[in-house]
Design an enzyme around this catalytic site. Sequence first.
Site, mmCIF file in Angstrom:
data_model
loop_
_atom_site.group_PDB
_atom_site.id
_atom_site.type_symbol
_atom_site.label_atom_id
_atom_site.label_comp_id
_atom_site.label_asym_id
_atom_site.label_seq_id
_atom_site.Cartn_x
_atom_site.Cartn_y
_atom_site.Cartn_z
ATOM 1 N N ASP A 82 -3.795 -10.871 -6.431
ATOM 2 C CA ASP A 82 -3.342 -9.696 -5.703
ATOM 3 C C ASP A 82 -2.269 -9.007 -6.553
ATOM 4 O OD1 ASP A 82 -3.005 -7.730 -3.829
ATOM 5 O OD2 ASP A 82 -2.758 -9.071 -2.128
HETATM 6 C C1 BGC Z 1 -2.825 -5.656 -1.376
HETATM 7 C C2 BGC Z 1 -4.295 -5.815 -1.613
HETATM 8 C C3 BGC Z 1 -4.825 -4.623 -2.357
HETATM 9 C C4 BGC Z 1 -4.057 -4.480 -3.640
HETATM 10 C C5 BGC Z 1 -4.551 -3.323 -4.497
HETATM 11 C C6 BGC Z 1 -2.077 -5.300 -2.634
HETATM 12 O O1 BGC Z 1 -0.764 -4.964 -2.385
HETATM 13 O O2 BGC Z 1 -2.311 -6.853 -0.825
HETATM 14 O O3 BGC Z 1 -4.962 -5.978 -0.392
HETATM 15 O O4 BGC Z 1 -6.188 -4.795 -2.598
HETATM 16 O O5 BGC Z 1 -2.704 -4.254 -3.334
HETATM 17 O O6 BGC Z 1 -4.275 -2.114 -3.956
#
Ligand code: BGC
Length: 800
Positions: A326
């Site tokens: 993530d």
């Molecule tokens: C979130 C994810 C997301 C990623 C990319 C993160 O902060 O937890 O769910 O896919 O950002 O945008």
Amino acid sequence: MTFSAGGRVVPWWSQHANRSEWARMIRRAVAFGVICVVMIATLSAGLSAQTQPARSLPGQPGGIEDASLDARVESILQKMTVEEKVGQLVQYSAGQPTGPGTGRTDYNDMIARGQIGSLFNVIDPNEINKYQKIAMEKARLHIPILFGLDVLHGFKTEFPIPLGLASTWDPSIVEKASRVAAMEASADGIRWTFSPMVDIARDARWGRMAEGAGEDPFLGSAMAVAYVRGYQGARLDAPDSIAACAKHYVGYGAAEAGRDYNSTEISEHTLRQYYMPPFHAAVEAGTASLMSAFNSLNGMPSAANAFTLKQVLRQEWGFRGLVVSDWNAVGELIPQGVAAEGATAARKAFLAGVDMDMVSSLYHDHLQQVVSLREATQAELDDAVRHVLRLKLALGLFEHPFVDEGAAAKALYHPDSIALAQTAAERSFVLLKNAGGPGGKALLPLANGIKSIAVIGPLGDDSSYPGGAPQGAGPRVSLPTALAQRIGGDQVVRFKGTGILDGTDAEIAAAVAGAQKADVVVLALGESPDMSGEAASRAHLGLPGRQQELLEAIVRTNRPVVLILFSGRPLTVPWAFEHVPAVIAAWLPGIGGGPALARTLFGDVNPSGKLVVSWPRSVGQEPLYYNSLNTGRPPGDVDLTRPPTDIVSKYVSRYLDEQNSPQFPFGYGESYTSYSYGTTTISTQRLSAAALNKSLSSRTVAMTAEAEVTNTGSRPGEEVVQLYIQLRGTSLAEPVRMLKGFQTVAIAPGEAKKVKFELKPEAFAIWNDRNEFAAEAAKVTVWISPDSARGSAAQAEIVP
Ligand code: BGC
């Protein structure tokens, strides 16, 4: 549609004997000592070849496991330097130049040097092509960039938030919605979505509950499969397919106190039985990728968790797709406390099984050195790179790296897509209460003769319908406009009343005056879209700002009031449930929200959505979920609406100041008609654990259960009929109920329909005290019911 643990129409993801079932069988066999080591070795060898999937799941062939990709993967890999290999594992957010790792400005140079494998948040097809041109023309090996984005519930045509989509209890709607999202996003050049979020969410304080399918693993698995199928279509290399990414692996939804990014403590039993199944289902459905989560799980951050990422995901489930971290989660290993500096963070994440580093840049900075110091092997590096190359090849990106800029816009907002978004919204609404109409009848649906409606509240405009998909815009019809189209423009008046978080006495007074002149008030209250989703935890779950004040002032006018709650989670508004005659949970309904609500209010649509989360009475009840364990001190007949008065009513598992039960249970939803449920009957009272275990992965039917459901009202309706079981006397305590089947049946007024469920052996299996998935001797109760708190029970027994 039917979805049951062994139902007439079997869950898609369990229709075929598959690798993980083999793995499960092998584990069981070892435990039971019934097959010898040689046989296990033989089976395992057969499985690890991975070239003969005994299933016809989406993307197979044409999916991430397609064997025809192997040779090409190897031939590219052979030509790569260590720097180029590491480059494939590096991802940046090129669209948002803020935040750790995203402040770089040298993407063009990095791409030319083969140092970037993926970019995301680039939405302009022209930009996408510019970056791609560098990769295809300047970089030595011409490996295309994989462009990703959070396409969560639609790309441009915005569907209801996933919590709303799940409230339809209709995987086919979810699949169709994801297909539309895939068609639109791919036409724009985006071939990878960071969706579905399949985290189990038991705590409404956690804002990301909005992004998932609620609290139940069975329903969550069905939805996970539907998203994957919709996004990935029949083949990943079809130009309108996009790769799915099941996230956030794993346990993120159990963030302590509902505070986002917080740590989690989850036993292996609970992890396997409740939090992992939707991920496993997504893997079985062929998801091309998975995202590791932010949370520490029992002290180990998810991005450094070899148990979840390697042992379970790779070894037990046999996943061959890509694992991405993530956002900056590799960097977050430092504040989380398992790395003191970047090099260690990169090494730990990489060795635990994170293939691609989202934005932290730590793989870029350190991974080459990690390999040269032999802290990770070349083979390990190659494996991670294989996962990236395999996905790019599977998507056909090498053959078709560029997007047709001229065609991009044409795929957006197709009338069929908008119609589907509206249908999805209509099906997502949950009618929570419907009383208080003229002559003691229900207030909804509104009578066609109604002359004037006041739409009051901060969420009454079209800007309130989206939620979480910032790229969505498009043609919207607001609720007041949709109502005006129906009863005439002059008949609908609109008052804001308050803001979401603020408001003045004068605004409230104006709304009250407007309400007094109206036949009916439609109150649109709740949360703004940015109050749920990521980084949107709340400690108070009531109406924000001055909305409660507005609500009470409007109710005091004595006009008939319909309350529409817009939110990404259940809201604790007990006063409203007591004093407002009709309440609809509309979630954040997306582009079709206005017309969908107008049609629902006037009865063109009979609400059929049901809750996928337990609706709390007060925030102190959280985490609140139906599939909880019984205690040694269940309250039984104790009246929990009063404080305890003696030792009998005190020393039970209860609050002094609140009931245990939710305001509305999981599975609950009313309709404009009514249903009565007959007795649940089952085909057998006696099952054998040994026999169930022998056929655990088979499609044989272990038990059928049946009940008659009658439409006792005067309107046709669609009822989501649910099947639950309880097991008692098992090696570990099992929940008071577990959902094992559901199906939607259309029933005409006065009609009675027999609803039948077929339960496969696995419906009776649990993760036992040895962390094996097996059936055990137990007493069994089976309910067929309208929600998780009602229904007639049938009793059976599993003998050893
Ligand atoms: C979130 C994810 C997301 C990623 C990319 C993160 O902060 O937890 O769910 O896919 O950002 O945008």
